[in-house]
Design an enzyme around this catalytic site. Structure first.
Site, PDB file in Angstrom:
ATOM      1  N   THR A  45     -39.764  26.037 -10.721  1.00  0.00           N
ATOM      2  CA  THR A  45     -40.079  24.672 -10.309  1.00  0.00           C
ATOM      3  C   THR A  45     -40.243  23.880 -11.604  1.00  0.00           C
ATOM      4  OG1 THR A  45     -42.481  25.046 -10.258  1.00  0.00           O
ATOM      5  CG2 THR A  45     -41.272  25.422  -8.203  1.00  0.00           C
ATOM      6  N   HIS A  46     -39.745  22.664 -11.618  1.00  0.00           N
ATOM      7  CA  HIS A  46     -39.756  21.837 -12.837  1.00  0.00           C
ATOM      8  C   HIS A  46     -39.023  22.533 -13.981  1.00  0.00           C
ATOM      9  CE1 HIS A  46     -42.797  19.418 -10.772  1.00  0.00           C
ATOM     10  NE2 HIS A  46     -43.413  20.557 -10.500  1.00  0.00           N
TER      11      HIS A  46
ATOM     12  N   TYR B 148      -9.623  -6.589  12.612  1.00  0.00           N
ATOM     13  CA  TYR B 148      -8.945  -6.059  11.429  1.00  0.00           C
ATOM     14  C   TYR B 148      -8.906  -7.103  10.327  1.00  0.00           C
ATOM     15  CZ  TYR B 148      -5.660  -3.818   8.318  1.00  0.00           C
ATOM     16  OH  TYR B 148      -5.097  -3.254   7.208  1.00  0.00           O
TER      17      TYR B 148
ATOM     18  N   LYS C 143      -8.381   3.880   2.308  1.00  0.00           N
ATOM     19  CA  LYS C 143      -7.668   5.155   2.292  1.00  0.00           C
ATOM     20  C   LYS C 143      -7.663   5.876   0.946  1.00  0.00           C
ATOM     21  CE  LYS C 143      -4.748   3.113   5.725  1.00  0.00           C
ATOM     22  NZ  LYS C 143      -5.429   1.816   5.465  1.00  0.00           N
TER      23      LYS C 143
ATOM     24  N   GLN D 173      -7.281  -2.121   3.938  1.00  0.00           N
ATOM     25  CA  GLN D 173      -6.289  -1.374   3.169  1.00  0.00           C
ATOM     26  C   GLN D 173      -6.963  -0.530   2.099  1.00  0.00           C
ATOM     27  OE1 GLN D 173      -2.409  -3.239   2.238  1.00  0.00           O
ATOM     28  NE2 GLN D 173      -2.934  -2.910   0.100  1.00  0.00           N
TER      29      GLN D 173
ATOM     30  N   ASN E 286      -2.144  -2.666  13.335  1.00  0.00           N
ATOM     31  CA  ASN E 286      -3.591  -2.431  13.287  1.00  0.00           C
ATOM     32  C   ASN E 286      -3.973  -1.120  13.979  1.00  0.00           C
ATOM     33  OD1 ASN E 286      -3.585  -4.898  12.076  1.00  0.00           O
ATOM     34  ND2 ASN E 286      -4.680  -5.982  13.689  1.00  0.00           N
TER      35      ASN E 286
ATOM     36  N   SER F 221       0.812  -1.217   0.000  1.00  0.00           N
ATOM     37  CA  SER F 221       0.000   0.000   0.000  1.00  0.00           C
ATOM     38  C   SER F 221       0.846   1.268   0.000  1.00  0.00           C
ATOM     39  CB  SER F 221      -0.923   0.014   1.226  1.00  0.00           C
ATOM     40  OG  SER F 221      -0.160  -0.062   2.421  1.00  0.00           O
TER      41      SER F 221
ATOM     42  N   ASN G 158     -16.639  28.597 -22.630  1.00  0.00           N
ATOM     43  CA  ASN G 158     -17.243  27.437 -21.981  1.00  0.00           C
ATOM     44  C   ASN G 158     -17.038  27.455 -20.460  1.00  0.00           C
ATOM     45  OD1 ASN G 158     -17.860  26.420 -24.567  1.00  0.00           O
ATOM     46  ND2 ASN G 158     -15.828  25.482 -24.720  1.00  0.00           N
TER      47      ASN G 158
ATOM     48  N   LYS H 171     -16.609  30.633 -28.679  1.00  0.00           N
ATOM     49  CA  LYS H 171     -17.033  29.902 -27.486  1.00  0.00           C
ATOM     50  C   LYS H 171     -16.368  30.410 -26.203  1.00  0.00           C
ATOM     51  CE  LYS H 171     -19.359  26.801 -27.220  1.00  0.00           C
ATOM     52  NZ  LYS H 171     -19.007  25.386 -27.425  1.00  0.00           N
TER      53      LYS H 171
END
Length: 460
Positions: free
Chosen positions: A157-158, A319, A327, A324, A112, A25, A287, A285
């Site tokens: 709305t909508h 554990y 993260k 692993q 651990n 890791s 964007n 353009k």
């Protein structure tokens, strides 16, 4: 022959390099190198104070770790896959520098509780940064809202014109969303601010350790009450990813609207050139790429949340190597959130509001229909009946290409004799907004109250 692994005493065969690479890791958990050294320093100082390890040995270990810490800060450390993870890499470097005495560092500790401590420390340091960035966005929203209390825009709305609202009111709606986000991350700090160190592998230890000391040294407010829970808990990480997903959802919704509001069809806003890009083929353009990227990255964060939930759902205590996988998603989410918030704040703080276009959009539609229905209700017409009357007028307006405020009084009175000349005042979009004095409404006085309350919250 035993392998050269620090844990390899009972092993006779060496894994192939590609198997080691799969299990390692270090490619990502090296991001916790600083936290790993901090945790080890706290642990060895506790071992020294409690007399578990001789003081002279502890002094050597402390000096060695501090040297490694300086080299880390200077970018001089190199980590290897052969040592699997950041914990073994740091211990291996320490052993190379001070010899076998380095092996005493791991007394009364397991990888651990070590990795759990590192992970808590990592997130504990970064949560305040995320909260600060949210606060910065909130301040920008307050500032922009304060300048646009009386800027009128269509409320939707909508995605259909509904009723005219204050643009400041619209902005303060997002302020409230980010306020809840900040509250969630603040609560996340509570569950992150707990020390797993001293839980060892899963059952605690026979050594007379002082968990309160290591927790205090590392800045944790308390320790886990149960050693099994300490090494297996990842709720704080799941909470972080959940909170991050909700935050990204809010950012994405805002960015979706930004992308619409800057389009030729709306022209309510214009983004700064600094937060837009051009086209390689179409010279005209401009964007909203940064807004689109933030919107797109929301899916990335959602994926990390789903990934960790799936990892955790079937894990037995305590554990397991599966952890692993906890993260990378968190690291990537931190790496995604902080720049997304900064870019978003940059876009928002430099946006140009086209107030005339916003207001004009409320004057060529039927978003004042509710005003006419409310007007009739104040004249004694039951609201349901008033609703039907106005609906017929809207239909007529569509057929004759007239807005309600453009119809003659005689036409309006045919629909209801209750309608008088004063109705034209109520049909103005600005009046429609200003009159909505109900608590939390879009009336100018209410928007200003929201802003003042928000300022107090931010100052507190």
């Amino acid at each position: 022959m035993a392998t050269k692994k620090l844990w390899g005493g009972r092993f006779q065969e060496q894994a192939a390099a590609w198997v080691d690479a799969f299990g390692a890791s270090i490619s990502f958990d090296q991001l916790m190198a600083e936290e790993d050294i901090e945790g080890s320093l706290a642990h060895v100082k506790m071992l020294q104070k409690t007399g578990i390890v001789p003081s002279d040995d502890c002094d050597q270990i402390i000096a060695g770790l501090e040297g490694i810490q300086k080299d880390l800060e200077a970018g001089k450390l190199t980590f290897t896959v052969e040592n699997e993870d950041i914990h073994m890499n740091i211990e291996s470097i320490l052993t190379d520098r001070i010899g076998p005495v380095a092996g005493k560092l791991h007394t009364a500790r397991s990888r651990n509780d070590q990795v759990a401590t590192d992970f808590h420390l990592y997130l504990k340091k970064r949560l305040p940064k995320i909260i600060d960035e949210i606060t910065t966005v909130q301040k920008t929203l307050i500032s922009l809202a304060e300048k646009n209390v009386e800027t009128i825009m269509p409320g939707y709305t909508h995605l259909q014109h509904a009723q005219p609202i204050s643009y400041g009111h619209y902005l303060m709606a997002y302020y409230q969303m980010f306020k809840r986000d900040k509250e969630r991350f603040t609560f996340n700090e509570v569950h992150t601010d707990i020390s797993p160190l001293g839980a060892a592998a899963l059952a605690g230890t026979t050594f007379p350790i002082d968990r309160q000391m290591t927790a205090k040294t590392l800045g944790f407010s308390k320790v886990y009450a149960n050693s099994l829970d300490a090494v297996s808990d990842r709720d704080f990480a799941v909470e972080f990813l959940s909170n991050s997903s909700i935050l990204m959802m809010h950012l994405s919704r805002f960015c979706e609207e930004l992308s619409m509001w800057v389009s030729h069809e709306f022209q309510y806003l214009e983004l700064s050139d600094a937060y837009t890009t051009g086209s390689s083929i179409m010279p005209q353009k401009k964007n909203p790429d940064m807004a689109e990227l933030i919107r797109g990255k929301s899916g990335r964060v959602y994926g990390h949340l789903m990934g960790l939930l799936a990892t955790m759902k079937s894990l037995p205590l305590a554990y397991n190597k599966d952890l692993q996988e906890d993260k990378e998603g968190v690291f990537d989410t931190v790496k995604t959130l902080l720049p997304a918030l900064r870019v978003f704040n940059g876009m928002l703080s430099t946006v140009t509001v086209k107030a005339d276009n916003m207001k004009a959009a409320t004057e060529n539609d039927f978003s004042n229909a509710t005003e006419l229905a409310d007007y009739l209700a104040t004249k004694g017409v039951p609201f349901r009946e008033a609703h039907g009357i106005v609906g017929q007028l809207v239909l007529k307006g569509i057929q004759t290409h007239q807005n309600l405020q453009d119809m003659s009084l005689s036409e309006l009175k045919k629909a209801s004799p209750k309608i008088e000349e004063d109705v034209y005042n109520d049909l103005q979009s600005e009046v429609a907004v200003e009159r909505r004095h109900s608590e939390g409404g879009t009336g100018f006085d209410q928007v200003r109250k929201q802003i003042e309350q928000a300022k107090k919250e931010i100052d507190d």
